[in-house]
Design a protein around this motif. Structure first.
Motif, PDB file in Angstrom:
ATOM      1  N   PRO A   1      -5.538  -3.209  -3.782  1.00  0.00           N
ATOM      2  CA  PRO A   1      -4.535  -4.141  -4.330  1.00  0.00           C
ATOM      3  C   PRO A   1      -4.619  -4.291  -5.844  1.00  0.00           C
ATOM      4  CG  PRO A   1      -5.511  -5.053  -2.344  1.00  0.00           C
ATOM      5  CD  PRO A   1      -6.285  -3.808  -2.649  1.00  0.00           C
ATOM      6  N   GLU A   2      -5.839  -4.352  -6.408  1.00  0.00           N
ATOM      7  CA  GLU A   2      -5.936  -4.522  -7.859  1.00  0.00           C
ATOM      8  C   GLU A   2      -5.437  -3.278  -8.596  1.00  0.00           C
ATOM      9  OE1 GLU A   2     -10.124  -3.250  -6.502  1.00  0.00           O
ATOM     10  OE2 GLU A   2      -8.441  -4.463  -5.769  1.00  0.00           O
ATOM     11  N   VAL A   3      -5.599  -2.110  -7.966  1.00  0.00           N
ATOM     12  CA  VAL A   3      -5.102  -0.874  -8.587  1.00  0.00           C
ATOM     13  C   VAL A   3      -3.578  -0.832  -8.525  1.00  0.00           C
ATOM     14  CG1 VAL A   3      -5.085   1.648  -8.446  1.00  0.00           C
ATOM     15  CG2 VAL A   3      -7.212   0.388  -8.061  1.00  0.00           C
ATOM     16  N   ALA A   4      -3.031  -1.181  -7.364  1.00  0.00           N
ATOM     17  CA  ALA A   4      -1.577  -1.159  -7.199  1.00  0.00           C
ATOM     18  C   ALA A   4      -0.896  -2.123  -8.170  1.00  0.00           C
ATOM     19  CB  ALA A   4      -1.214  -1.518  -5.758  1.00  0.00           C
ATOM     20  N   THR A   5      -1.414  -3.351  -8.251  1.00  0.00           N
ATOM     21  CA  THR A   5      -0.806  -4.334  -9.147  1.00  0.00           C
ATOM     22  C   THR A   5      -1.072  -3.982 -10.610  1.00  0.00           C
ATOM     23  OG1 THR A   5      -2.792  -5.704  -8.816  1.00  0.00           O
ATOM     24  CG2 THR A   5      -0.822  -6.253  -7.514  1.00  0.00           C
ATOM     25  N   GLY A   6      -2.264  -3.450 -10.912  1.00  0.00           N
ATOM     26  CA  GLY A   6      -2.564  -3.043 -12.280  1.00  0.00           C
ATOM     27  C   GLY A   6      -1.659  -1.925 -12.749  1.00  0.00           C
ATOM     28  N   LEU A   7      -1.372  -0.981 -11.858  1.00  0.00           N
ATOM     29  CA  LEU A   7      -0.469   0.120 -12.203  1.00  0.00           C
ATOM     30  C   LEU A   7       0.942  -0.391 -12.469  1.00  0.00           C
ATOM     31  CD1 LEU A   7       0.212   3.088 -12.516  1.00  0.00           C
ATOM     32  CD2 LEU A   7       0.479   3.237 -10.041  1.00  0.00           C
TER      33      LEU A   7
ATOM     34  N   LEU B   1      -9.399   5.177  -5.850  1.00  0.00           N
ATOM     35  CA  LEU B   1      -8.353   4.172  -6.013  1.00  0.00           C
ATOM     36  C   LEU B   1      -7.923   3.576  -4.674  1.00  0.00           C
ATOM     37  CD1 LEU B   1      -6.094   5.925  -8.700  1.00  0.00           C
ATOM     38  CD2 LEU B   1      -7.959   4.297  -9.040  1.00  0.00           C
ATOM     39  N   TYR B   2      -8.422   4.152  -3.581  1.00  0.00           N
ATOM     40  CA  TYR B   2      -8.033   3.687  -2.256  1.00  0.00           C
ATOM     41  C   TYR B   2      -9.086   2.760  -1.676  1.00  0.00           C
ATOM     42  CZ  TYR B   2      -4.439   7.297  -2.247  1.00  0.00           C
ATOM     43  OH  TYR B   2      -3.354   8.071  -2.560  1.00  0.00           O
ATOM     44  N   GLU B   3      -8.647   1.923  -0.743  1.00  0.00           N
ATOM     45  CA  GLU B   3      -9.589   1.091  -0.010  1.00  0.00           C
ATOM     46  C   GLU B   3     -10.468   1.980   0.860  1.00  0.00           C
ATOM     47  OE1 GLU B   3      -7.520  -3.168   0.694  1.00  0.00           O
ATOM     48  OE2 GLU B   3      -6.684  -1.544   1.863  1.00  0.00           O
ATOM     49  N   ARG B   4     -11.688   1.530   1.076  1.00  0.00           N
ATOM     50  CA  ARG B   4     -12.633   2.340   1.845  1.00  0.00           C
ATOM     51  C   ARG B   4     -12.079   2.647   3.235  1.00  0.00           C
ATOM     52  NH1 ARG B   4     -18.656   0.257   1.757  1.00  0.00           N
ATOM     53  NH2 ARG B   4     -18.187   0.613  -0.454  1.00  0.00           N
ATOM     54  N   GLY B   5     -12.106   3.925   3.592  1.00  0.00           N
ATOM     55  CA  GLY B   5     -11.644   4.329   4.915  1.00  0.00           C
ATOM     56  C   GLY B   5     -10.152   4.532   5.014  1.00  0.00           C
ATOM     57  N   ARG B   6      -9.410   4.336   3.903  1.00  0.00           N
ATOM     58  CA  ARG B   6      -7.952   4.512   3.962  1.00  0.00           C
ATOM     59  C   ARG B   6      -7.554   5.427   2.811  1.00  0.00           C
ATOM     60  NH1 ARG B   6      -4.630  -0.761   4.161  1.00  0.00           N
ATOM     61  NH2 ARG B   6      -3.068   0.726   4.827  1.00  0.00           N
TER      62      ARG B   6
END
Length: 299
Positions: free
Chosen positions: A6-12, A69-74
């Motif tokens: 989420p922090e990567v998506a919103t930061g982007l 950049l992805y959540e662990r396991g996804r």
């Protein structure tokens, strides 16, 4: 759905949202050009390479970071069919916009038409593209016209106020006093340029970019001209500085605007949005540094 943190998506999103001011056609460049009496066509062309550099820097960061950049396991859960459909829809929506920008910039750069004529041609192309793609009806055209009138009137009021403001500060002699102070301190042209950009950057924490330029440029313009600063070069640096202020903690306006626009199910704290936007802020600082030390990039 793709599993991006989420922090990567919103930061982007926050980092990318400021690119519209740098990549032409840009309202902020028009505002700056009117405030400094600089040719808007040259500003548009000067913003192309820095804008592309920011996009390339963002893209390189995303590719280098990759799975981190992805959540662990996804690592992406969309099906191939839905991805192809999404790409088809996205390409169809973007093609008309890209074609319009290429035609406008090409026409301005080659001298086929002026900036004012380009505005009329751009509006006609946008309407034609929307009608062909069946995304615009008579009600939509009416709403677009009303929105354009409101935007134009708002900018007109800003310029009227800026005119009064610039006359007032000239009357009290503020630019001349600052100019004499800097001359007596024997500072270099580059340092003066950086100081003005630093003020714009700081004001970007709490003000929108148009207001920031309207406040700073009338004071800085006579000072910069006395130091023989290239105002096209400074314009791009000023826009970059204003953009960086919008995503800098703790008061970046774009971050708070993004937080307000997020859907209810996206419960991302403001601190996480700032954390995600910091890599993109650092990349913008890198591009600012390149443009500062290599002004030939604007050509």
């Amino acid at each position: 759905r793709s599993g991006v943190r989420p922090e990567v998506a919103t930061g982007l999103i926050a980092g990318s949202s400021v690119l519209g001011m740098l990549i032409p056609p840009s309202i902020l460049m028009i505002v700056y050009g009117l405030l400094t009496d600089q040719p808007i066509g040259k500003l548009f062309i000067a913003g192309v390479v820095p804008g592309v550099l920011v996009v390339v820097a963002y893209s390189a960061y995303i590719l280098i970071m990759g799975p981190r950049l992805y959540e662990r396991g996804r690592n992406g859960v969309s099906s191939p069919d839905s991805t192809v459909a999404l790409e088809r829809v996205s390409f169809g929506g973007v093609f008309g916009l890209v074609a319009t920008i290429v035609i406008l910039l090409g026409g301005i750069y080659t001298g086929i038409f002026t900036v004012v004529e380009a505005a009329a041609i751009g509006a006609a192309l946008a309407v034609a593209s929307s009608v062909v793609s069946r995304r615009l009806d008579l009600i939509g055209i009416g709403s677009a016209l009303a929105s354009s009138v409101v935007t134009t009137a708002s900018i007109g009021i800003i310029f009227l106020s800026a005119n009064f403001y610039s006359k007032a500060i000239a009357l009290v002699g503020l630019p001349g006093s600052i100019q004499r102070l800097l001359s007596e301190a024997d500072v270099s042209r580059e340092l003066v340029l950086l100081l003005v950009c630093l003020v714009i950057f700081a004001l970007g924490f709490v003000l929108d970019t148009v207001s920031t330029l309207t406040i700073v440029i009338p004071v800085a313009y006579p000072i910069l001209t006395s130091f023989n600063v290239d105002l096209i070069w400074f314009g791009i640096l000023a826009i970059l500085a204003a953009e960086m202020g919008l995503i800098t903690p703790p008061v970046g306006l774009s971050v708070y605007a993004l937080k307000a626009a997020l859907p209810e199910e996206a419960d991302v704290p403001v601190e996480d949005i700032f954390k995600g936007s910091i890599p993109f802020l650092l990349l913008m600082i890198l591009v600012f540094t390149l443009v500062f030390f290599f002004p030939g990039l604007l050509l």
